[in-house]
Design a protein around this motif. Structure first.
Motif, PDB file in Angstrom:
ATOM      1  N   ASN A 147       0.824  -1.219   0.000  1.00  0.00           N
ATOM      2  CA  ASN A 147       0.000   0.000   0.000  1.00  0.00           C
ATOM      3  C   ASN A 147       0.853   1.262   0.000  1.00  0.00           C
ATOM      4  O   ASN A 147       1.997   1.224   0.424  1.00  0.00           O
ATOM      5  CB  ASN A 147      -0.890   0.000   1.248  1.00  0.00           C
ATOM      6  N   CYS A 169      -5.879  -6.018  -4.133  1.00  0.00           N
ATOM      7  CA  CYS A 169      -6.469  -5.615  -2.861  1.00  0.00           C
ATOM      8  C   CYS A 169      -7.564  -6.616  -2.527  1.00  0.00           C
ATOM      9  O   CYS A 169      -8.200  -7.168  -3.424  1.00  0.00           O
ATOM     10  CB  CYS A 169      -7.060  -4.219  -3.008  1.00  0.00           C
ATOM     11  N   ASN A 170      -7.811  -6.819  -1.246  1.00  0.00           N
ATOM     12  CA  ASN A 170      -8.840  -7.789  -0.856  1.00  0.00           C
ATOM     13  C   ASN A 170     -10.229  -7.162  -0.723  1.00  0.00           C
ATOM     14  O   ASN A 170     -11.200  -7.875  -0.504  1.00  0.00           O
ATOM     15  CB  ASN A 170      -8.450  -8.465   0.469  1.00  0.00           C
ATOM     16  N   VAL A 171     -10.334  -5.848  -0.826  1.00  0.00           N
ATOM     17  CA  VAL A 171     -11.636  -5.196  -0.599  1.00  0.00           C
ATOM     18  C   VAL A 171     -12.730  -5.683  -1.565  1.00  0.00           C
ATOM     19  O   VAL A 171     -13.837  -6.019  -1.125  1.00  0.00           O
ATOM     20  CB  VAL A 171     -11.489  -3.656  -0.638  1.00  0.00           C
ATOM     21  N   ASN A 198      -7.752   2.251  -6.416  1.00  0.00           N
ATOM     22  CA  ASN A 198      -7.621   1.434  -5.210  1.00  0.00           C
ATOM     23  C   ASN A 198      -8.202   2.142  -3.985  1.00  0.00           C
ATOM     24  O   ASN A 198      -7.915   3.317  -3.735  1.00  0.00           O
ATOM     25  CB  ASN A 198      -6.138   1.104  -4.979  1.00  0.00           C
ATOM     26  N   HIS A 199      -8.986   1.417  -3.228  1.00  0.00           N
ATOM     27  CA  HIS A 199      -9.657   1.939  -2.037  1.00  0.00           C
ATOM     28  C   HIS A 199     -10.574   3.122  -2.369  1.00  0.00           C
ATOM     29  O   HIS A 199     -10.907   3.923  -1.496  1.00  0.00           O
ATOM     30  CB  HIS A 199      -8.645   2.327  -0.926  1.00  0.00           C
TER      31      HIS A 199
END
Ligand code: NAD
Ligand code: G6P
Ligand code: MN
Length: 437
Positions: A147, A169-171, A198-199
């Motif tokens: 990250n 990413c695991n989200v 991302n995120h």
């Protein structure tokens, strides 16, 4: 046989990775797994490395697990290089969270000032790794988990020139699971399209009759029955979204949108944690200590339940699956940070975006998204991407003006004196890991 090198091998997540490889042993002709760390992580590497060896042995596999602090030699002839390192370890994360919060602004690992500083520390290192890879393993795939994964992936592709990079990413995995539970349909019967960075991505969902189910899911998840338990992220406070706003999007938000859409509540909660000495990094330090105590047990040869206390739990479902899918041209549908190439027309061609697509032997093929019809979504993501590009430039150039520019454009940092004060304090606190500034 395959050689897989993991940088940041001393991470408490390593058993998660090893478990993922073991589950895919028939698809992955592994010969050697090399865990690389640095002097500061030597003790962690030895403990978790011994655990990794026990896991492989218990599975009856003849894979070699090698532990080393010599990154360059480790990279020789690697097929896949996965990265999960944290420059400055958790102590640096404590500062990323606590310094901004001490000034009353959000401090978080990948958002606001904390996320910017994690990028400043990490981007020069990923570019160094790529320099080693150019010499040692010019054909390897780079699977980045480090990250802030979106910015690190963009730096690797655009500035390191490493086209064979995938950012993970695991989200999204959690959002797929939630949708399947809420609609009471197996995930295989649903089609997902994620788009954003991302995120900071949204998604839409269709069922197998072809009907779009996004608005139904918005009602089920964010309607009057909105439930704190639906937040699958251990590391994010479960404040509730505003239903009407999400309805207006016609897209499902990701967990991290809370920091932006309900910023004041998230900040208030974070300040409380700060005052109690319980910011996420402080909590994670304790979890990590407990995990390493478990890993020391010479009898333990499988991933302990305790690891699910970490936000990145199940991340091997992404990391190991992408390797298996590249290796076997599986066309697995995944959500990956990749070069935009026009997938999202609202964002630059050469930036990194996080989108749905399929993973083939030649890498990730994203599904076309086009534009964000909702100008509210378009506006905020263009702002975020401009911020990310500025962060990356500042990280590479060590440019103070660019750093202040990035701070000013970040929606979670007020401009002016406070931006400069927090920036200066963080530059000083992290100076050991910021040789470029
Ligand atoms: P950690 O603090 O345990 O660090 C992992 C290892 O990296 C440590 O053993 C450390 O010594 C090592 N390290 C530090 N600098 C290094 C360097 N220059 N070269 C090689 N190794 C180095 O971190 P963690 O909590 O296990 O997380 C690891 C990383 O993965 C972080 O960047 C974290 O944000 C990220 N992460 C990402 C996701 C995702 O969704 N993408 C999920 C979980 C974790
Ligand atoms: C989620 C995010 C990761 C992040 C992690 C933090 O899984 O996807 O990017 O690193 O949470 O978890 P932690 O347990 O370190 O707070
Ligand atoms: Mn993540």
């Amino acid at each position: 046989g395959l050689k897989i090198v993991t940088i940041g091998g001393g991470s408490s997540y390593t058993p998660e990775l090893i478990e993922g490889y073991i589950l895919r042993k028939d698809e992955l002709p592994i010969k050697e797994i090399v865990l690389v760390d640095i002097e500061d992580g030597k003790e962690k590497l030895e403990i978790v490395g011994a655990m990794a060896k026990r896991m492989v042995e218990a599975a009856g596999l003849d894979w070699t697990v090698t532990l080393t602090l010599d990154r360059k030699t480790a990279l020789k002839d690697a097929d896949f290089v996965t990265t999960q390192f944290r420059v400055g370890l958790l102590n640096a994360r404590v500062k990323d969270e606590r310094i901004p919060l001490s000034h009353g602004i959000l401090g978080q690992e990948t958002n606001g000032a904390g996320g910017i500083f994690k990028a400043f520390r990490t981007i020069p290192v990923i570019l160094d790794i790529i320099e080693d890879m150019k010499v040692q393993c010019p054909d390897a795939w780079l699977v980045n988990f480090t990250n802030p994964a979106g910015m690190v992936t963009e730096a690797a592709i655009k500035h390191g020139g490493w086209e064979k990079t995938v950012g993970l990413c695991n989200v999204p995995i959690g959002h797929v699971k939630t949708a399947s539970e809420k609609l009471e349909l197996p995930k295989e019967d649903l089609f997902f399209k994620f788009a954003g960075i991302n995120h900071f991505h949204w998604h839409k969902v269709w069922d197998k009759s072809g009907k779009e189910r996004t608005d139904d899911l918005i009602d089920l998840i964010y309607g009057p029955n909105q439930n704190e338990d639906d937040n699958h992220l251990k590391n994010i406070h479960s404040a509730l979204f505003h239903y009407e706003q999400i309805q207006d999007l016609h897209m499902l938000p990701c967990g991290y949108h809370r920091y932006y859409y309900i910023e004041d509540e998230m900040l208030e909660h974070s300040i409380e944690e700060f005052e109690n000495g319980e910011t996420r990094a402080q909590v994670v330090k304790e979890t990590e200590a407990r995990l390493f105590e478990l890993y020391k047990d010479p009898e333990l040869d499988h991933k302990p339940e305790e690891l699910s206390q970490r936000g990145g739990t199940h991340y091997s479902d992404a990391a190991c699956e992408i390797i298996a899918s590249i290796q076997n041209d599986k066309h697995t549908e995944m959500v990956v940070s990749t070069k935009n190439n026009g997938t999202i027309t609202d964002l630059p061609y050469d930036c990194a975006v996080e989108v749905s697509g399929v993973v083939t032997a030649h890498g990730f093929e994203p599904y076309n998204w086009g534009e964000f019809p909702n100008a509210g979504a378009r506006g905020i993501i263009q702002n975020m991407k401009g911020m990310e590009e500025t962060v990356i430039r500042a990280a590479i150039e060590g440019n103070y003006g660019a750093a202040l520019q990035a701070f000013t454009v970040n929606p979670l940092i007020p401009g002016g004196t406070i931006a400069k004060t927090v920036l200066d304090e963080m530059l000083y606190a992290h100076k050991e890991y910021l040789p470029q500034f």
